[in-house]
Design a protein around this motif. Structure first.
Motif, PDB file in Angstrom:
ATOM      1  N   LEU A 330       0.816  -1.208   0.000  1.00 12.59           N
ATOM      2  CA  LEU A 330       0.000   0.000   0.000  1.00 12.59           C
ATOM      3  C   LEU A 330       0.853   1.263   0.000  1.00 12.59           C
ATOM      4  N   GLU A 331       2.040   1.187   0.586  1.00 16.72           N
ATOM      5  CA  GLU A 331       2.956   2.327   0.522  1.00 16.72           C
ATOM      6  C   GLU A 331       3.383   2.600  -0.919  1.00 16.72           C
ATOM      7  N   LEU A 332       3.565   1.542  -1.706  1.00 17.14           N
ATOM      8  CA  LEU A 332       3.898   1.721  -3.119  1.00 17.14           C
ATOM      9  C   LEU A 332       2.729   2.345  -3.886  1.00 17.14           C
ATOM     10  N   PHE A 333       1.515   1.877  -3.592  1.00 15.62           N
ATOM     11  CA  PHE A 333       0.338   2.456  -4.242  1.00 15.62           C
ATOM     12  C   PHE A 333       0.202   3.932  -3.894  1.00 15.62           C
ATOM     13  N   ALA A 334       0.428   4.265  -2.624  1.00 14.95           N
ATOM     14  CA  ALA A 334       0.311   5.657  -2.205  1.00 14.95           C
ATOM     15  C   ALA A 334       1.346   6.528  -2.908  1.00 14.95           C
ATOM     16  N   GLU A 335       2.551   5.995  -3.072  1.00 19.06           N
ATOM     17  CA  GLU A 335       3.610   6.752  -3.733  1.00 19.06           C
ATOM     18  C   GLU A 335       3.306   6.950  -5.217  1.00 19.06           C
ATOM     19  N   ALA A 336       2.817   5.898  -5.867  1.00 21.21           N
ATOM     20  CA  ALA A 336       2.529   5.989  -7.302  1.00 21.21           C
ATOM     21  C   ALA A 336       1.263   6.788  -7.577  1.00 21.21           C
ATOM     22  N   GLY A 337       0.260   6.617  -6.721  1.00 22.92           N
ATOM     23  CA  GLY A 337      -1.027   7.285  -6.926  1.00 22.92           C
ATOM     24  C   GLY A 337      -1.929   6.460  -7.817  1.00 22.92           C
ATOM     25  N   MET A 338      -3.139   6.190  -7.345  1.00 20.55           N
ATOM     26  CA  MET A 338      -4.034   5.319  -8.102  1.00 20.55           C
ATOM     27  C   MET A 338      -4.433   5.926  -9.443  1.00 20.55           C
ATOM     28  N   ASP A 339      -4.571   7.239  -9.501  1.00 23.03           N
ATOM     29  CA  ASP A 339      -4.932   7.864 -10.783  1.00 23.03           C
ATOM     30  C   ASP A 339      -3.812   7.698 -11.806  1.00 23.03           C
ATOM     31  N   ARG A 340      -2.561   7.876 -11.375  1.00 21.50           N
ATOM     32  CA  ARG A 340      -1.429   7.686 -12.289  1.00 21.50           C
ATOM     33  C   ARG A 340      -1.330   6.229 -12.730  1.00 21.50           C
ATOM     34  N   LEU A 341      -1.549   5.326 -11.790  1.00 24.31           N
ATOM     35  CA  LEU A 341      -1.484   3.909 -12.138  1.00 24.31           C
ATOM     36  C   LEU A 341      -2.578   3.535 -13.140  1.00 24.31           C
ATOM     37  N   ARG A 342      -3.759   4.079 -12.930  1.00 21.13           N
ATOM     38  CA  ARG A 342      -4.845   3.775 -13.857  1.00 21.13           C
ATOM     39  C   ARG A 342      -4.530   4.324 -15.254  1.00 21.13           C
ATOM     40  N   ALA A 343      -3.958   5.522 -15.313  1.00 19.87           N
ATOM     41  CA  ALA A 343      -3.587   6.085 -16.614  1.00 19.87           C
ATOM     42  C   ALA A 343      -2.519   5.229 -17.291  1.00 19.87           C
ATOM     43  N   LYS A 344      -1.529   4.766 -16.527  1.00 17.94           N
ATOM     44  CA  LYS A 344      -0.499   3.877 -17.094  1.00 17.94           C
ATOM     45  C   LYS A 344      -1.130   2.566 -17.552  1.00 17.94           C
ATOM     46  N   SER A 345      -2.054   2.048 -16.758  1.00 15.38           N
ATOM     47  CA  SER A 345      -2.727   0.808 -17.131  1.00 15.38           C
ATOM     48  C   SER A 345      -3.454   0.947 -18.457  1.00 15.38           C
ATOM     49  N   GLU A 346      -4.131   2.062 -18.648  1.00 14.67           N
ATOM     50  CA  GLU A 346      -4.852   2.261 -19.912  1.00 14.67           C
ATOM     51  C   GLU A 346      -3.883   2.314 -21.086  1.00 14.67           C
ATOM     52  N   ARG A 347      -2.711   2.895 -20.872  1.00 17.07           N
ATOM     53  CA  ARG A 347      -1.716   2.930 -21.957  1.00 17.07           C
ATOM     54  C   ARG A 347      -1.193   1.525 -22.253  1.00 17.07           C
ATOM     55  N   LEU A 348      -0.869   0.778 -21.209  1.00 14.54           N
ATOM     56  CA  LEU A 348      -0.339  -0.576 -21.409  1.00 14.54           C
ATOM     57  C   LEU A 348      -1.355  -1.482 -22.089  1.00 14.54           C
ATOM     58  N   THR A 349      -2.555  -1.527 -21.527  1.00 16.52           N
ATOM     59  CA  THR A 349      -3.570  -2.424 -22.075  1.00 16.52           C
ATOM     60  C   THR A 349      -3.997  -1.970 -23.464  1.00 16.52           C
ATOM     61  N   GLY A 350      -4.020  -0.663 -23.683  1.00 19.67           N
ATOM     62  CA  GLY A 350      -4.329  -0.154 -25.017  1.00 19.67           C
ATOM     63  C   GLY A 350      -3.281  -0.557 -26.038  1.00 19.67           C
ATOM     64  N   PHE A 351      -2.018  -0.538 -25.642  1.00 21.14           N
ATOM     65  CA  PHE A 351      -0.928  -0.967 -26.527  1.00 21.14           C
ATOM     66  C   PHE A 351      -1.065  -2.449 -26.849  1.00 21.14           C
ATOM     67  N   LEU A 352      -1.371  -3.246 -25.825  1.00 24.39           N
ATOM     68  CA  LEU A 352      -1.585  -4.676 -26.047  1.00 24.39           C
ATOM     69  C   LEU A 352      -2.748  -4.897 -27.005  1.00 24.39           C
ATOM     70  N   GLU A 353      -3.864  -4.213 -26.778  1.00 19.13           N
ATOM     71  CA  GLU A 353      -5.022  -4.373 -27.658  1.00 19.13           C
ATOM     72  C   GLU A 353      -4.673  -3.994 -29.094  1.00 19.13           C
ATOM     73  N   GLN A 354      -3.981  -2.883 -29.259  1.00 24.53           N
ATOM     74  CA  GLN A 354      -3.626  -2.426 -30.607  1.00 24.53           C
ATOM     75  C   GLN A 354      -2.793  -3.469 -31.334  1.00 24.53           C
ATOM     76  N   GLN A 355      -1.804  -4.048 -30.650  1.00 27.60           N
ATOM     77  CA  GLN A 355      -0.935  -5.030 -31.297  1.00 27.60           C
ATOM     78  C   GLN A 355      -1.681  -6.325 -31.618  1.00 27.60           C
TER      79      GLN A 355
END
Length: 438
Positions: A330-355
């Protein structure tokens, strides 16, 4: 180097999350894969990687490197202080569950008083249903999705029987109405319109485990409330994956595990949410000592006085050695921030979907919705040619150090987790499938 690998590495270089990956233990690839040779002797087309491309965080998250030290601290305090570590430890055990409260509240979009770490997922759902599944002859039913995770189905069927009702008539399972096996909000609205007067509880997933579909929780609550139903959510695949807002959703309760996206270890202590509207309510519940108001708990009185908020549903003192890994994660989540993680997730999964759509469309069908708001990290994939061919690809990938997971009858789940997966991991997956396909 392939153009795809170059693109992936360029994306990783500008991503800003590499420091988080370095704080996890990444499992090693099989020795043969490191040399670029699959077990059957065929080239992998992408050898030389020491680490796995690990896409299985939706089943078991990887270990944060800080976990070992966190556990050692508790073991050392136990050894040196014994029972006094409840009060004098570096992280005193008596209030230890409070150390994860703020992190949990941030993780799921709740007030601190609305969340608690306790028990396991299905145990928490059973305990919360004591309070929020109150069937009557006129309103005995529970609504779930067809094809729910088996534990959820066992749970609701047993609850219905326990109260003297019949799952054959009082368990309503909503069938998918969309391609790929997903469920529209319109279908949920229709079933509530038809059966809502009989439904005591809507128990719905945040993310459906097989398809990877994410749901609009606030809309489900709105539709259920219009019919007079209580609402609870199983967030096994939602917590640590989606940017949840449980308090604002207005649901009565929720529960989730921490061993998937939350990286707290196998069989980790779970989480529970009870909305503040019930904080002081005299609801029926199964009582235990640790749910008693802490201001009078040690008077050892005979009458249960629940702690206001989610803490009042606790039964026993918390497992310290299970909470320590959760605190670190949870300390890692707090440092990264859930909004930033969600934005990164959308980029990663979007890249996977595109390929997959541009390079693997003849081999893989995507079952998960294409809209980013209707999915989390996971893409659920079906291999053209049937189950046997799907198993062959899944096992080949595993042998060369690319790890997803399999769900019957024919689904490969690939889940790029933003805390530790990379665009290069995705490129490895895509190039490996191309090489396997030939």
């Amino acid at each position: 180097m392939s153009g795809l690998l170059q693109e992936a590495r360029a994306r990783d270089a500008g991503d800003g999350f590499s420091g988080f990956r370095e704080r996890f233990h990444i499992p090693l690839a099989p020795e043969g894969a490191r040399k670029g040779i699959a077990p059957e002797g065929a080239p992998t087309a992408l050898g030389g990687y020491a680490e796995q491309a690990y896409f299985c965080g939706n089943s078991l998250g990887l270990q944060p490197k800080g976990v070992r030290e966190a556990l050692l601290i508790e073991l050392e305090d136990w050894a040196k202080l014994g029972v006094e570590a409840h009060f004098r430890g570096r992280h005193p055990w008596m209030p230890y569950h409070n150390e994860v409260r703020e992190g949990l509240a941030s993780l799921v979009g709740a007030l601190p008083s609305e969340v608690v770490a306790m028990n396991s997922l299905t145990a928490n759902l059973h305990l919360l249903m004591v309070s929020f599944y109150r069937p009557t002859p006129a309103r005995p039913a529970i609504l779930i999705e067809a094809g729910a995770f088996p534990s959820d189905r066992y749970l609701v069927e047993s609850q219905i029987r326990f109260h003297g009702y019949d799952p054959a008539t009082d368990l309503i399972e909503l069938e998918p109405d969309e391609a790929g096996g997903t469920i529209s909000l319109a279908a949920i609205e229709r079933v509530l319109g038809e059966h809502g007067h009989r439904i005591a509880l809507v128990l719905w997933p945040g993310v459906q485990y097989r398809t990877g579909q994410a749901f609009e929780l606030e809309e489900i609550v709105r539709l259920a409330r219009a019919q007079g139903c209580n609402v609870g959510f199983d967030l096994a695949h939602g917590a640590g994956n989606l940017a949840l807002q449980l308090h604002d959703s207005g649901c009565d309760f929720a529960a989730w595990c921490h061993y998937k996206y939350c990286n707290a270890g196998p069989g980790a202590v779970a989480g529970a949410f009870v909305h503040e509207q019930h904080a002081q309510a005299e609801l029926p519940r199964f009582a235990g000592w640790w749910g008693h108001d802490p201001s009078t708990r040690f008077r050892m009185g005979p009458h249960f006085q629940p702690t206001p908020g989610a803490d009042g549903w606790q039964l026993s003192n918390p497992p310290i050695l299970a909470l320590a890994p959760l605190r670190v994660s949870l300390e890692l989540f707090a440092e990264a921030g859930m909004d930033r993680l969600r934005a990164k997730s959308e980029r990663l999964t979007g890249f996977l979907e595109q390929q997959v759509r541009t390079r693997l469309a003849e081999t893989l069908e995507i079952l998960t919705p294409a809209e980013p708001a209707r999915r989390g990290c996971q893409l659920s994939l079906r291999v053209a040619g049937g189950r046997a061919r799907g198993r062959a690809l899944f096992e080949h990938l595993e042998h060369i150090g690319i790890v997803g997971d399999w769900r019957e009858p024919d689904v490969i789940r690939i889940s790029p987790v933003p805390l530790y997966n990379t665009f290069e991991d995705i490129a490895r997956f895509v190039l490996a499938v191309e090489a396997w396909r030939g």
